[in-house]
Design a protein around this motif. Structure first.
Motif, PDB file in Angstrom:
ATOM      1  N   GLY A 294       0.825  -1.197   0.000  1.00  0.00           N
ATOM      2  CA  GLY A 294       0.000   0.000   0.000  1.00  0.00           C
ATOM      3  C   GLY A 294       0.861   1.249   0.000  1.00  0.00           C
ATOM      4  O   GLY A 294       2.072   1.195  -0.224  1.00  0.00           O
ATOM      5  N   LEU A 295       0.234   2.394   0.273  1.00  0.00           N
ATOM      6  CA  LEU A 295       0.930   3.672   0.276  1.00  0.00           C
ATOM      7  C   LEU A 295       1.410   3.994   1.684  1.00  0.00           C
ATOM      8  O   LEU A 295       0.658   3.837   2.657  1.00  0.00           O
ATOM      9  N   ARG A 296       2.634   4.483   1.766  1.00  0.00           N
ATOM     10  CA  ARG A 296       3.173   4.903   3.069  1.00  0.00           C
ATOM     11  C   ARG A 296       3.470   6.398   3.019  1.00  0.00           C
ATOM     12  O   ARG A 296       4.096   6.878   2.072  1.00  0.00           O
ATOM     13  N   LEU A 297       3.066   7.107   4.049  1.00  0.00           N
ATOM     14  CA  LEU A 297       3.152   8.561   4.080  1.00  0.00           C
ATOM     15  C   LEU A 297       4.553   9.013   4.438  1.00  0.00           C
ATOM     16  O   LEU A 297       5.117   8.602   5.456  1.00  0.00           O
TER      17      LEU A 297
ATOM     18  N   PHE B  32       4.940  21.953   7.493  1.00  0.00           N
ATOM     19  CA  PHE B  32       4.822  20.563   7.086  1.00  0.00           C
ATOM     20  C   PHE B  32       5.183  19.658   8.263  1.00  0.00           C
ATOM     21  O   PHE B  32       5.847  20.085   9.214  1.00  0.00           O
ATOM     22  N   GLN B  33       4.698  18.405   8.194  1.00  0.00           N
ATOM     23  CA  GLN B  33       4.938  17.428   9.253  1.00  0.00           C
ATOM     24  C   GLN B  33       5.505  16.147   8.664  1.00  0.00           C
ATOM     25  O   GLN B  33       5.196  15.796   7.521  1.00  0.00           O
ATOM     26  N   LYS B  34       6.285  15.448   9.459  1.00  0.00           N
ATOM     27  CA  LYS B  34       6.799  14.148   9.052  1.00  0.00           C
ATOM     28  C   LYS B  34       5.670  13.134   9.068  1.00  0.00           C
ATOM     29  O   LYS B  34       4.815  13.138   9.957  1.00  0.00           O
ATOM     30  N   GLY B  35       5.719  12.245   8.088  1.00  0.00           N
ATOM     31  CA  GLY B  35       4.815  11.118   8.083  1.00  0.00           C
ATOM     32  C   GLY B  35       5.465   9.925   8.754  1.00  0.00           C
ATOM     33  O   GLY B  35       6.315  10.070   9.624  1.00  0.00           O
ATOM     34  N   ASP B  36       5.103   8.742   8.283  1.00  0.00           N
ATOM     35  CA  ASP B  36       5.585   7.519   8.933  1.00  0.00           C
ATOM     36  C   ASP B  36       6.993   7.096   8.516  1.00  0.00           C
ATOM     37  O   ASP B  36       7.645   6.353   9.223  1.00  0.00           O
ATOM     38  N   ILE B  37       7.450   7.586   7.336  1.00  0.00           N
ATOM     39  CA  ILE B  37       8.759   7.146   6.832  1.00  0.00           C
ATOM     40  C   ILE B  37       9.557   8.327   6.302  1.00  0.00           C
ATOM     41  O   ILE B  37      10.040   8.334   5.190  1.00  0.00           O
ATOM     42  N   ALA B  38       9.738   9.360   7.104  1.00  0.00           N
ATOM     43  CA  ALA B  38      10.361  10.609   6.648  1.00  0.00           C
ATOM     44  C   ALA B  38      11.881  10.542   6.532  1.00  0.00           C
ATOM     45  O   ALA B  38      12.485  11.393   5.863  1.00  0.00           O
ATOM     46  N   GLU B  39      12.512   9.581   7.157  1.00  0.00           N
ATOM     47  CA  GLU B  39      13.979   9.546   7.178  1.00  0.00           C
ATOM     48  C   GLU B  39      14.550   9.444   5.766  1.00  0.00           C
ATOM     49  O   GLU B  39      14.164   8.579   4.983  1.00  0.00           O
ATOM     50  N   GLY B  40      15.493  10.352   5.453  1.00  0.00           N
ATOM     51  CA  GLY B  40      16.132  10.342   4.143  1.00  0.00           C
ATOM     52  C   GLY B  40      15.413  11.181   3.107  1.00  0.00           C
ATOM     53  O   GLY B  40      15.816  11.225   1.950  1.00  0.00           O
ATOM     54  N   TYR B  41      14.351  11.864   3.528  1.00  0.00           N
ATOM     55  CA  TYR B  41      13.582  12.730   2.636  1.00  0.00           C
ATOM     56  C   TYR B  41      13.498  14.135   3.223  1.00  0.00           C
ATOM     57  O   TYR B  41      13.609  14.317   4.427  1.00  0.00           O
ATOM     58  N   SER B  42      13.284  15.130   2.340  1.00  0.00           N
ATOM     59  CA  SER B  42      13.012  16.489   2.811  1.00  0.00           C
ATOM     60  C   SER B  42      12.009  17.140   1.866  1.00  0.00           C
ATOM     61  O   SER B  42      11.873  16.743   0.707  1.00  0.00           O
TER      62      SER B  42
END
Lengths: 112, 114
Positions: free
Chosen positions: A42-45, A55-65
């Motif tokens: 499925g989709l992960r935020l 803006f807020q971090k979702g469930d898998i924010a590490e390594g993204y900006s």
């Protein structure tokens, strides 16, 4: 035509390089979202933004900006810190009081 | 942590069959349950359910929500090959900065053979 555009459709990058995925909407929606989809899942935020300059971090924010300097635009940068960046990335937007999100066509990122 | 689980993960049927897709959820500050259809690219919106026990219907597709059991089903009657897709359900959060945030299930891959 109103809608959400993502570019490019396909993107290839070498390992260790940062890459920025574009998401633009002309629907005048307040909230915008970035998701990652891996095969058979499925989709992960990743990140979301309810208003400009926030803006807020979702469930898998590490390594993204991300950034949200304009209401219409919500670019996602996949950094070299993201250990497994190859995936299908979907951007979505939502009007302030509505429940459903509307999706862009997606960008398929392959890191070689 | 919010969680949405779909079953079955995949389903193969023949044209004309009726299918039922299941979705259970645990979402803090639950607001609504959404169903999407995904055919290779962007998910397209099917239904949003907010109230328990009220069926929503669109052609051969229908869906209902049970807020007591934290469960929703999506029914497709007289399936056609064009119904082949991944069906995603998502729980929407209503709380504060998480307002409108969706948590998706893994999806059900439906394959309809002629």
């Amino acid at each position: 035509d109103g809608g959400i555009t993502q570019s490019p459709k396909y993107l290839f990058r070498k390992e260790g390089q940062n890459v920025t995925l574009s998401c633009e909407q002309n629907l005048n929606h307040d909230a915008m979202y970035w998701y990652r989809q891996d095969p058979g899942q499925g989709l992960r935020l990743i990140y979301y933004s309810q208003i400009v300059n926030d803006f807020q971090k979702g469930d898998i924010a590490e390594g993204y900006s991300v950034s949200r300097e304009k209401k219409e635009s919500f670019p996602l940068t996949v950094t070299s810190a993201q250990k497994n960046p190859t995936a299908f990335y979907l951007c979505a937007s939502r009007p302030f009081v509505a429940g459903e999100q509307f999706f862009g066509p997606g960008t398929r990122l392959t890191v070689l | 942590e919010d969680k949405v689980v779909q079953s079955p993960l995949s389903l193969v049927v023949h044209e004309g069959d009726t299918v039922t897709l299941n979705c259970s959820y645990e979402v803090t500050n639950f607001r609504s349950l959404l169903w999407y259809k995904q055919e290779k690219k962007a998910p397209t919106f099917l239904f949003m359910l907010t109230s328990s026990g009220i069926e929503k219907k669109s052609g051969r597709l229908s869906s209902i929500l049970d807020k007591k059991e934290l469960f929703s089903i999506l029914n497709i009657t007289a399936t056609q090959t064009g119904d082949s897709a991944v069906y995603l359900c998502a729980g929407a959060n209503a709380g504060g900065t998480s307002y409108g945030k969706l948590t998706f299930g893994q999806g059900t891959i439906l394959t309809v053979h002629p």
